[in-house]
Design an enzyme around this catalytic site. Structure first.
Site, PDB file in Angstrom:
ATOM      1  N   GLY A 162       0.831  -1.198   0.000  1.00  0.00           N
ATOM      2  CA  GLY A 162       0.000   0.000   0.000  1.00  0.00           C
ATOM      3  C   GLY A 162       0.863   1.244   0.000  1.00  0.00           C
ATOM      4  O   GLY A 162       1.206   1.792   1.047  1.00  0.00           O
TER       5      GLY A 162
ATOM      6  N   SER B 145       3.842   7.056   3.412  1.00  0.00           N
ATOM      7  CA  SER B 145       4.411   6.101   4.379  1.00  0.00           C
ATOM      8  C   SER B 145       5.767   5.591   3.890  1.00  0.00           C
ATOM      9  O   SER B 145       6.648   5.279   4.703  1.00  0.00           O
ATOM     10  CB  SER B 145       3.456   4.919   4.595  1.00  0.00           C
ATOM     11  OG  SER B 145       3.064   4.364   3.350  1.00  0.00           O
TER      12      SER B 145
ATOM     13  N   GLY C  96      -5.543   2.314  -6.703  1.00  0.00           N
ATOM     14  CA  GLY C  96      -6.392   2.678  -5.566  1.00  0.00           C
ATOM     15  C   GLY C  96      -7.263   1.531  -5.074  1.00  0.00           C
ATOM     16  O   GLY C  96      -7.516   0.574  -5.789  1.00  0.00           O
TER      17      GLY C  96
ATOM     18  N   SER D 184      -1.018  -7.561  -4.990  1.00  0.00           N
ATOM     19  CA  SER D 184      -0.302  -8.131  -3.869  1.00  0.00           C
ATOM     20  C   SER D 184      -0.243  -9.664  -3.908  1.00  0.00           C
ATOM     21  O   SER D 184       0.825 -10.259  -3.742  1.00  0.00           O
ATOM     22  CB  SER D 184      -0.979  -7.649  -2.582  1.00  0.00           C
ATOM     23  OG  SER D 184      -0.313  -8.164  -1.475  1.00  0.00           O
TER      24      SER D 184
ATOM     25  N   HIS E 287      -8.300  -2.797   2.262  1.00  0.00           N
ATOM     26  CA  HIS E 287      -8.884  -3.096   3.571  1.00  0.00           C
ATOM     27  C   HIS E 287     -10.144  -3.950   3.463  1.00  0.00           C
ATOM     28  O   HIS E 287     -10.803  -4.216   4.467  1.00  0.00           O
ATOM     29  CB  HIS E 287      -9.192  -1.794   4.321  1.00  0.00           C
ATOM     30  CG  HIS E 287      -7.959  -1.027   4.703  1.00  0.00           C
ATOM     31  ND1 HIS E 287      -6.695  -1.567   4.614  1.00  0.00           N
ATOM     32  CD2 HIS E 287      -7.804   0.234   5.167  1.00  0.00           C
ATOM     33  CE1 HIS E 287      -5.813  -0.666   5.025  1.00  0.00           C
ATOM     34  NE2 HIS E 287      -6.457   0.439   5.347  1.00  0.00           N
TER      35      HIS E 287
HETATM   36  N1  SAH Z   1       0.471   3.849   2.813  1.00  0.00           N
HETATM   37  C1  SAH Z   1      -0.208   4.856   2.027  1.00  0.00           C
HETATM   38  C2  SAH Z   1      -1.703   4.594   1.858  1.00  0.00           C
HETATM   39  C3  SAH Z   1      -2.055   3.316   1.169  1.00  0.00           C
HETATM   40  S1  SAH Z   1      -3.729   3.326   0.619  1.00  0.00           S
HETATM   41  C4  SAH Z   1       0.055   6.251   2.604  1.00  0.00           C
HETATM   42  O1  SAH Z   1       0.911   6.399   3.473  1.00  0.00           O
HETATM   43  O2  SAH Z   1      -0.585   7.204   2.168  1.00  0.00           O
HETATM   44  C5  SAH Z   1      -3.923   1.664   0.124  1.00  0.00           C
HETATM   45  C6  SAH Z   1      -3.231   1.320  -1.174  1.00  0.00           C
HETATM   46  O3  SAH Z   1      -3.335  -0.086  -1.363  1.00  0.00           O
HETATM   47  C7  SAH Z   1      -3.799   1.969  -2.444  1.00  0.00           C
HETATM   48  O4  SAH Z   1      -2.810   2.738  -3.061  1.00  0.00           O
HETATM   49  C8  SAH Z   1      -4.236   0.787  -3.317  1.00  0.00           C
HETATM   50  O5  SAH Z   1      -3.952   0.960  -4.690  1.00  0.00           O
HETATM   51  C9  SAH Z   1      -3.413  -0.362  -2.748  1.00  0.00           C
HETATM   52  N2  SAH Z   1      -4.022  -1.677  -2.924  1.00  0.00           N
HETATM   53  C10 SAH Z   1      -5.258  -2.069  -2.557  1.00  0.00           C
HETATM   54  N3  SAH Z   1      -5.457  -3.374  -2.840  1.00  0.00           N
HETATM   55  C11 SAH Z   1      -4.297  -3.819  -3.404  1.00  0.00           C
HETATM   56  C12 SAH Z   1      -3.874  -5.085  -3.918  1.00  0.00           C
HETATM   57  N4  SAH Z   1      -4.674  -6.149  -3.889  1.00  0.00           N
HETATM   58  N5  SAH Z   1      -2.632  -5.176  -4.437  1.00  0.00           N
HETATM   59  C13 SAH Z   1      -1.810  -4.090  -4.478  1.00  0.00           C
HETATM   60  N6  SAH Z   1      -2.145  -2.868  -3.989  1.00  0.00           N
HETATM   61  C14 SAH Z   1      -3.384  -2.743  -3.463  1.00  0.00           C
HETATM   62 MG    MG Z   2      -3.690   3.264   5.959  1.00  0.00          MG
END
Ligand code: SAH
Ligand code: MG
Length: 209
Positions: free
Chosen positions: A45, A51, A74, A123, A143
């Site tokens: 993510g 992050s 996203g 992922s 999530h």
């Molecule tokens: N860590 C980031 C926020 C992450 S938001 C910060 O500090 O702002 C969650 C992210 O997970 C999104 O960018 C989305 O594209 C990614 N995501 C959601 N499901 C996913 C998956 N199955 N595989 C890869 N990335 C995924």
């Molecule tokens: Mg988060």
């Protein structure tokens, strides 16, 4: 300005979902992982790299390598019509969200390109072909129930003994946020394989026994 202050300032001005106090706690957890030596770290993510900067700061200092995984389109709640949609992140080419150029710019302006490596894809697809042991795992991807559990089951076993597991958006009270991150956090603790070493906002930090 010190290198750390530079990276933290950049994190503050980067779009994303990591409040500063939690970001600093994430940095601190990663710094502790780094005390065990140069390691292989993974963040699930990445979004625009907010992050990634907190983890990257600690990775650079310990000469660790940080993989930052995201398909960059996203999660559910980032799509048009949902709570966390951002029009500026839409790619006019296909109308889809695309945070990859933003993430790349973040890593380039931070001069972290030798420390942070993007893994662009889903992922579960990457996990199935990823054999390296991890010294740090940060779970902050999708999530939704199935995605969060897949991240826990697919990536958790790759974490070495003594390794750091950080999970974001853990809310014990369902009124505050979705349950899956809380559920995987509970499972990790209940498994007896992890000790909790820190809690800041919705960030939980565990260490594998
Ligand atoms: N860590 C980031 C926020 C992450 S938001 C910060 O500090 O702002 C969650 C992210 O997970 C999104 O960018 C989305 O594209 C990614 N995501 C959601 N499901 C996913 C998956 N199955 N595989 C890869 N990335 C995924
Ligand atoms: Mg988060």
């Amino acid at each position: 300005m010190s290198r750390l202050d530079e990276l933290f300032a950049l994190a503050r001005s980067t779009k994303g979902f990591m409040p500063e106090l939690e970001g600093l706690a994430l940095y601190e957890a990663a710094r502790q992982a780094g005390e065990r030596g140069a390691g292989t770290w993974l963040e699930i993510g990445a979004w625009c790299g907010k992050s990634t900067l907190y983890l990257g700061a600690a990775a650079e200092a310990s000469e660790s390598l940080l993989y930052s995984l995201d398909h960059h389109h996203g999660s559910e709640e980032n799509q048009r019509g949902w709570e966390y949609f951002d029009e500026d992140l839409v790619d006019p080419y296909d109308g889809r969200l695309n945070t990859l150029p933003h993430w790349q710019r973040t890593i380039a302006s931070a001069r972290l390109e030798l420390t942070v490596v993007g893994l662009i894809g889903h992922s579960a697809a990457i996990a199935a072909h990823f054999e390296q042991a991890l010294d740090l795992l940060f779970i902050d991807g999708g999530h939704a129930e199935a995605v969060a559990w897949a991240d826990y089951h697919n990536w958790g076993p790759k974490l070495v003994a003594g390794g750091v597991l950080a999970i974001h958006d853990v809310f014990a009270d369902p009124a505050e946020g979705g349950r899956p991150p809380y559920e995987i956090y509970r499972r990790a603790l209940d498994s007896g394989d992890f000790l909790e070493t820190g809690a800041t906002g919705s960030l939980r930090v565990l260490r594998r026994r």
